[in-house]
Design an enzyme around this catalytic site. Structure first.
Site, PDB file in Angstrom:
ATOM      1  N   TYR A   1       0.618  -1.073  -0.161  1.00  0.00           N
ATOM      2  CA  TYR A   1      -0.140   0.316   0.024  1.00  0.00           C
ATOM      3  C   TYR A   1       0.890   1.315   0.136  1.00  0.00           C
ATOM      4  O   TYR A   1      -0.151   2.448  -0.480  1.00  0.00           O
ATOM      5  CB  TYR A   1      -1.389   0.298   1.242  1.00  0.00           C
ATOM      6  CG  TYR A   1      -1.922  -0.892   0.965  1.00  0.00           C
ATOM      7  CD1 TYR A   1      -1.838  -1.990   0.649  1.00  0.00           C
ATOM      8  CD2 TYR A   1      -3.442  -0.872   1.066  1.00  0.00           C
ATOM      9  CE1 TYR A   1      -2.849  -3.017   0.674  1.00  0.00           C
ATOM     10  CE2 TYR A   1      -4.581  -1.738   0.705  1.00  0.00           C
ATOM     11  CZ  TYR A   1      -4.027  -3.258   0.919  1.00  0.00           C
ATOM     12  OH  TYR A   1      -5.098  -3.500   0.606  1.00  0.00           O
TER      13      TYR A   1
ATOM     14  N   LYS B   1       3.607 -15.026   5.030  1.00  0.00           N
ATOM     15  CA  LYS B   1       3.723 -16.190   3.979  1.00  0.00           C
ATOM     16  C   LYS B   1       5.318 -15.493   3.929  1.00  0.00           C
ATOM     17  O   LYS B   1       6.471 -15.762   2.965  1.00  0.00           O
ATOM     18  CB  LYS B   1       3.637 -15.036   2.764  1.00  0.00           C
ATOM     19  CG  LYS B   1       2.976 -16.747   1.111  1.00  0.00           C
ATOM     20  CD  LYS B   1       2.363 -18.001   1.814  1.00  0.00           C
ATOM     21  CE  LYS B   1       2.867 -18.573   0.210  1.00  0.00           C
ATOM     22  NZ  LYS B   1       1.933 -20.434   0.679  1.00  0.00           N
TER      23      LYS B   1
ATOM     24  N   ASP C   1      -2.460 -18.040   3.468  1.00  0.00           N
ATOM     25  CA  ASP C   1      -3.276 -19.138   2.818  1.00  0.00           C
ATOM     26  C   ASP C   1      -4.061 -19.947   3.727  1.00  0.00           C
ATOM     27  O   ASP C   1      -5.265 -20.203   3.115  1.00  0.00           O
ATOM     28  CB  ASP C   1      -3.139 -19.483   1.321  1.00  0.00           C
ATOM     29  CG  ASP C   1      -1.276 -20.029   1.613  1.00  0.00           C
ATOM     30  OD1 ASP C   1      -1.073 -20.052   2.938  1.00  0.00           O
ATOM     31  OD2 ASP C   1      -0.868 -21.045   1.317  1.00  0.00           O
TER      32      ASP C   1
ATOM     33  N   ASP D   1      -6.094  -7.059   5.347  1.00  0.00           N
ATOM     34  CA  ASP D   1      -7.034  -6.221   4.436  1.00  0.00           C
ATOM     35  C   ASP D   1      -8.581  -7.583   4.015  1.00  0.00           C
ATOM     36  O   ASP D   1      -9.548  -7.148   4.080  1.00  0.00           O
ATOM     37  CB  ASP D   1      -6.923  -5.369   3.543  1.00  0.00           C
ATOM     38  CG  ASP D   1      -7.892  -4.251   2.791  1.00  0.00           C
ATOM     39  OD1 ASP D   1      -9.379  -4.046   2.864  1.00  0.00           O
ATOM     40  OD2 ASP D   1      -7.568  -3.965   1.543  1.00  0.00           O
TER      41      ASP D   1
ATOM     42  N   ASP E   1     -12.197  -8.972   5.794  1.00  0.00           N
ATOM     43  CA  ASP E   1     -13.643  -9.082   4.747  1.00  0.00           C
ATOM     44  C   ASP E   1     -13.978 -10.320   4.375  1.00  0.00           C
ATOM     45  O   ASP E   1     -14.737 -10.626   4.726  1.00  0.00           O
ATOM     46  CB  ASP E   1     -12.720  -8.341   2.591  1.00  0.00           C
ATOM     47  CG  ASP E   1     -13.073  -6.813   3.255  1.00  0.00           C
ATOM     48  OD1 ASP E   1     -13.007  -6.205   3.848  1.00  0.00           O
ATOM     49  OD2 ASP E   1     -12.467  -6.582   2.118  1.00  0.00           O
TER      50      ASP E   1
END
Length: 362
Positions: free
Chosen positions: A145, A195, A234, A258, A262
């Protein structure tokens, strides 16, 4: 109730008035923030006299003026406001020359380094335990970002690259906040999301820095009661849907946080239920997790409950826990009864009708 512990302690005893910056921005943001304002006003004299300051931002403002976040908005937030509420932004999926997301910019300019998104189901029995009760803590200023992207022409055509920034400082302070919140919750469990099996440098730094928080100078066993786990992002998404009860507090870099928050909204029925705050050390801004929803904008059917809950979170953060309890209790009561709900929750009520029902119960 959605979220009980204040993120930071802010003195309230000497505050004679409360100034709240209001940034409805785009789409349904203009329809749900009035409900949040009404909920705050319904608290009456239990909070200081409140003044709402209307401020400009958003893609629609950009199309008219050429700027998505005017300097005046930032200056007023910094100089005059105690806190703020943000509605939603319609950031286009295509590149628009000169445009950059105002909410991303606000988080950086106000140093709102933590996005806290509680996701909690409302049990049928007020005394019952919810099936889902977790908090996603998202580092708010870095990762992809930072928006440093380039495009070049290579041997096989266009090549696009993005810089991913992870710093020890940002990882440490989001880690400290995550440990603090985990310690204040009953289960005292923290999961570090990363990750680093692939991104060993960037995610490796985030993972190592967060896990090292209990060893920082001055901690002296402060977080000995917090159980720390870690999960690859994941598999974390997979387990979030298969066994959400394993999670309590999750802390993640910006992009992963993020996506996870969601996704978690699906577990409680709708994005229209999930609140958040963007928090720094001296300022907080409430923000419903949902987007601008242009497909339903202007129809008076947007769910206002995430915005109302975000207002409650904001109030709790600055020290008005009793008022936050009243708002959250009213929202939970409306959801539990299930008679006045917007279409996203299977109801037929209008935005304004849901707001009126919440206000009656406050």
């Amino acid at each position: 109730m959605v979220f009980r512990a204040p993120i930071r302690s802010m003195a309230t005893a000497t505050r004679q008035s409360l100034k709240i910056g209001m940034l409805p921005a785009d789409g349904i943001g203009r329809e749900v923030l009035p409900g949040a304002k009404a909920a705050i006003l319904a608290l009456g004299s239990s909070i200081p006299k409140t003044e709402f300051i209307d401020l400009s931002a958003g893609f629609e403002y950009f199309t008219k003026t050429g700027t998505a976040l005017p300097d005046e908005t930032v200056q007023i937030l910094k100089g005059e406001c105690n806190c703020a509420l943000f509605g939603a932004v319609s950031s286009p999926s295509r590149k628009v020359t000169g445009y950059s997301s105002p909410i991303v910019a606000l988080r950086k300019k106000m140093d709102l380094y933590a996005n806290i998104r509680p996701v909690k189901a409302v049990s049928v029995n007020p005394e019952g335990e919810p099936g889902v009760d977790l908090v996603v803590i998202r580092e708010n200023t870095e990762c992809l970002y930072v928006k440093q992207e380039t495009q070049t022409i290579g041997e096989h055509g266009k090549e696009a690259r993005a810089t991913r920034l992870i710093t020890e400082r940002a990882s440490r302070r989001i880690g400290e906040l995550a440990f603090k919140m985990a310690l204040e919750r009953p289960r005292k469990h923290l999961t570090v999301i990363h990750k680093s099996n692939v991104l060993s440098i960037t995610d490796g730094l985030f993972r190592e820095t967060v896990r090292a928080v209990p060893t920082l100078p001055g901690m002296n066993g402060k977080y000995d009661d917090v159980t720390v786990a870690e999960q690859l992002v994941d598999s974390a998404v997979y387990r979030l849907f298969r066994e959400p009860e394993i999670y309590d507090v999750m802390v993640a870099p910006n992009l992963y946080g993020d996506i996870l928050s969601d996704a978690a909204a699906a577990l409680v029925g709708s994005l229209g239920l999930v609140p958040s705050v963007n928090a720094g050390d001296s300022f907080v801004m409430g923000e419903p997790v949902h987007g601008s929803a242009p497909d339903i904008a202007g129809q008076n059917i947007a769910n206002p409950l995430a915005a109302i809950r975000s207002a409650a979170m904001m109030l709790r953060h600055i020290g008005y826990g009793d008022g936050a309890d009243r708002i959250e209790g009213a929202v939970d009561s409306v959801l539990r009864e299930g008679k006045v709900l917007t279409p996203d929750l299977g109801g037929k009520s209008k935005t304004s009708e849901v707001v009126d029902e919440v206000i009656k119960r406050i």
